[in-house]
Enzyme design. Structure first.
Site, PDB file in Angstrom:
ATOM      1  N   GLU A 145       0.794  -1.222   0.000  1.00 42.03           N
ATOM      2  CA  GLU A 145       0.000   0.000   0.000  1.00 42.03           C
ATOM      3  C   GLU A 145       0.839   1.291   0.000  1.00 42.03           C
ATOM      4  O   GLU A 145       0.843   2.058   0.987  1.00 42.03           O
ATOM      5  CB  GLU A 145      -0.964   0.005   1.193  1.00 42.03           C
ATOM      6  CG  GLU A 145      -1.897  -1.170   1.195  1.00 42.03           C
ATOM      7  CD  GLU A 145      -2.977  -1.064   2.245  1.00 42.03           C
ATOM      8  OE1 GLU A 145      -2.895  -0.213   3.143  1.00 42.03           O
ATOM      9  OE2 GLU A 145      -3.942  -1.841   2.166  1.00 42.03           O
ATOM     10  N   GLU A 182      -5.349  -8.707   0.968  1.00 41.46           N
ATOM     11  CA  GLU A 182      -6.015  -8.404   2.239  1.00 41.46           C
ATOM     12  C   GLU A 182      -7.500  -8.162   2.030  1.00 41.46           C
ATOM     13  O   GLU A 182      -7.876  -7.414   1.119  1.00 41.46           O
ATOM     14  CB  GLU A 182      -5.445  -7.149   2.920  1.00 41.46           C
ATOM     15  CG  GLU A 182      -4.133  -7.310   3.597  1.00 41.46           C
ATOM     16  CD  GLU A 182      -3.650  -6.030   4.247  1.00 41.46           C
ATOM     17  OE1 GLU A 182      -4.472  -5.236   4.741  1.00 41.46           O
ATOM     18  OE2 GLU A 182      -2.424  -5.795   4.201  1.00 41.46           O
TER      19      GLU A 182
HETATM   20  C1  LIG Z   1      -8.593   1.088   3.964  1.00 38.57           C
HETATM   21  O1  LIG Z   1      -7.965  -0.099   4.391  1.00 38.57           O
HETATM   22  C2  LIG Z   1      -6.632  -0.284   3.925  1.00 38.57           C
HETATM   23  O2  LIG Z   1      -6.634  -0.806   2.639  1.00 38.57           O
HETATM   24  C3  LIG Z   1      -5.947  -1.209   4.855  1.00 38.57           C
HETATM   25  C4  LIG Z   1      -6.487  -1.903   5.904  1.00 38.57           C
HETATM   26  N1  LIG Z   1      -5.439  -2.565   6.482  1.00 38.57           N
HETATM   27  C5  LIG Z   1      -4.305  -2.253   5.802  1.00 38.57           C
HETATM   28  N2  LIG Z   1      -4.642  -1.456   4.792  1.00 38.57           N
HETATM   29  C6  LIG Z   1      -2.919  -2.663   6.192  1.00 38.57           C
HETATM   30  O3  LIG Z   1      -2.262  -3.294   5.112  1.00 38.57           O
HETATM   31  C7  LIG Z   1      -2.924  -3.551   7.428  1.00 38.57           C
HETATM   32  O4  LIG Z   1      -1.644  -3.447   8.015  1.00 38.57           O
HETATM   33  C8  LIG Z   1      -4.059  -3.114   8.367  1.00 38.57           C
HETATM   34  O5  LIG Z   1      -3.981  -3.780   9.600  1.00 38.57           O
HETATM   35  C9  LIG Z   1      -5.395  -3.418   7.676  1.00 38.57           C
HETATM   36  C10 LIG Z   1      -6.621  -3.191   8.556  1.00 38.57           C
HETATM   37  O6  LIG Z   1      -6.786  -1.830   8.802  1.00 38.57           O
END
Ligand SMILES: CO[C@H](O)c1c[n+]2c([nH]1)[C@H](O)[C@@H](O)[C@H](O)[C@H]2CO
Length: 444
Positions: free
Chosen positions: A163, A351
């Site tokens: 991300e 994810e």
């Molecule tokens: C808007 O959500 C994001 O795409 C996102 C959500 N999340 C993430 N990115 C991260 O990659 C994880 O480390 C977070 O723990 C997980 C949950 O919040």
């Protein structure tokens, strides 16, 4: 009902800072998140990842838990501060943990998928400018070269960045994540250096790794809807889509930044840092794309002075994060990728998951029906995409276990396994048992 084929990978995901703990063990140095957690008011109740889920010491039990659930792949990240605790200083003890973890996974027929960078930048790098300093590309190159040389024989699937949108805009413009800056110009520069580092890693990968190893990147993408059909709201949705999605998809898959966003950002930020050859480095061919999907966005014309796009609250089912439950957008995003960017390139959902108020009942179990329903609806959309010709190769549920949820600390639980942080005891939630059944039947 329909079946996922035998090659489809059912996985779970975690990240180093969120689960490992052992923050100062075996030579690991501070990361920007260790620092951020120690700054007043940045993280819920001052929580930090010093101990987290103690995955560093409990990894064998956690791998056995995955094996018992029938998990086929485990996405985890490597902590850069374990590998290079100081600039130019390699720490073999740091790699040794990941060799032990990988060995345990392979012994249990679980495929490792490694995220090279999931936000825990070494503090020494940040002290030298971090992602704002273009030299970070070389530091990242030294880091990935060591990983590929030391682990490339065991690990076949690599994700360069998790991300970049979060590592840039959430961390340097919105300021919610480490290092907590609030400067759009910085965020735009950081996003470019992140993509350059991604490209450098792909170049090194192609030089070092055999063809049966694969490399990709993970992007968090969402589908953006205008709040109304008004031209203003539609324009806001287009800008929000550019900010969230196209700013990364276009350079990676089309070799150019989206013109509308370059023009918009150019009003507030230097964009003369793009030099000859950058976009060629950024847009090298990948072996797969990872997609993190959680929710959609509905936006109206805003007055924030830059994007002029404001997300509105939708009266619909939400998770504990306040994110709308909207499974259809998972299908729509995957179809958009297939039609506009990736075509037949393999895709992974790297994810997808939800936070809910999980409690241990008197019977000692965690009855997380809402999470079961959430996952069921999203897996159905994934299968719908496959049935419509989509090249989806796997799905990693976020997360294997409850863990450190960044600025929310330990207040939000995403795991299919409950963690009692007092005792580090793991308790399978009903969603873990549901997942086990899905994996064994391969039918949704
Ligand atoms: C808007 O959500 C994001 O795409 C996102 C959500 N999340 C993430 N990115 C991260 O990659 C994880 O480390 C977070 O723990 C997980 C949950 O919040």
């Amino acid at each position: 009902m329909s079946d996922f084929n035998k090659d489809f990978l059912f996985g779970v995901a975690t990240a180093s800072y969120q689960v490992e703990g052992a923050y100062n063990e075996d030579g690991r140095s501070m990361s920007i998140w260790d620092t951020f957690c120690r700054q007043d008011g940045k993280v819920y109740k001052g929580h930090n990842g010093d101990v987290a889920c103690d995955h560093y010491h409990l990894y064998k039990d956690d791998v056995k838990m995955m094996k018992d659930l029938g998990i086929e792949a485990y996405r985890f990240s490597i902590a850069w501060p374990r590998i290079f605790p100081e600039k130019g200083h390699y720490n073999p003890k740091g790699i040794d943990f990941y060799k032990r973890l990988t060995d345990e996974l392979l012994k249990n027929d679980i495929k490792p998928f490694v995220t090279i960078y999931h936000w825990d930048l070494p503090q020494w790098a940040d002290d030298l400018g971090g992602w704002l300093n273009r030299e970070v590309v070389d530091w990242f190159g030294e880091y990935v070269s060591k990983l590929f040389n030391e682990l490339g024989g065991y690990i076949r699937n690599w994700i360069t960045l998790n991300e970049p949108w979060c590592s840039s805009f959430l961390s340097y413009f919105i300021g919610e994540h480490a290092p907590g800056h609030k400067d759009l110009g910085e965020a735009v520069l950081v996003s470019h250096n992140l993509l350059l580092a991604h490209g450098k890693a792909v170049e090194i990968f192609r030089d070092i790794n055999s063809s049966d190893s694969k490399i990709g990147i993970t992007l968090n993408l969402n589908e953006v809807f205008p709040a109304t059909d008004s031209p203003e709201d539609k324009a806001a949705a287009r800008i929000a889509d550019g900010f969230q999605n196209r700013w990364f998809l276009d350079p990676i898959f089309k070799g150019e930044y989206p013109k509308d966003m370059l023009e918009l950002f150019g009003k507030y930020a230097k964009t003369d840092f793009i030099t000859d050859g950058d976009l060629k480095r950024i847009s090298q061919k990948l072996d797969f794309l990872g997609v993190n999907y959680y929710t959609r966005a509905v936006v109206k014309k805003g007055n924030d002075g830059i994007l002029n796009a404001e997300q509105i609250d939708v009266d619909n089912e939400k998770t504990e994060m306040g994110w709308e439950v909207y499974p259809e957008s998972l299908y729509n995003i995957l179809m958009r990728l297939k039609n506009e960017y990736t075509f037949d390139l393999p895709l992974y959902i790297t994810e997808n998951g939800a936070a809910y108020k999980d409690v241990v009942s008197d019977d000692g179990h965690v009855h997380d029906e809402k999470r079961v329903e959430f996952l069921k609806k999203h897996f159905k959309q994934a299968k719908r995409f496959i049935d419509d010709g989509g090249n989806l190769r796997g799905y990693f549920v976020w997360s294997l276990m409850d863990n450190f949820e960044w600025a929310h600390g330990y207040s939000k639980r995403f795991g299919i396994v409950y963690v009692d942080y007092e005792t580090e005891k793991r308790i399978l939630k009903d969603s873990a048992l549901w997942y086990k059944n899905l994996i064994s039947t391969r039918t949704i």
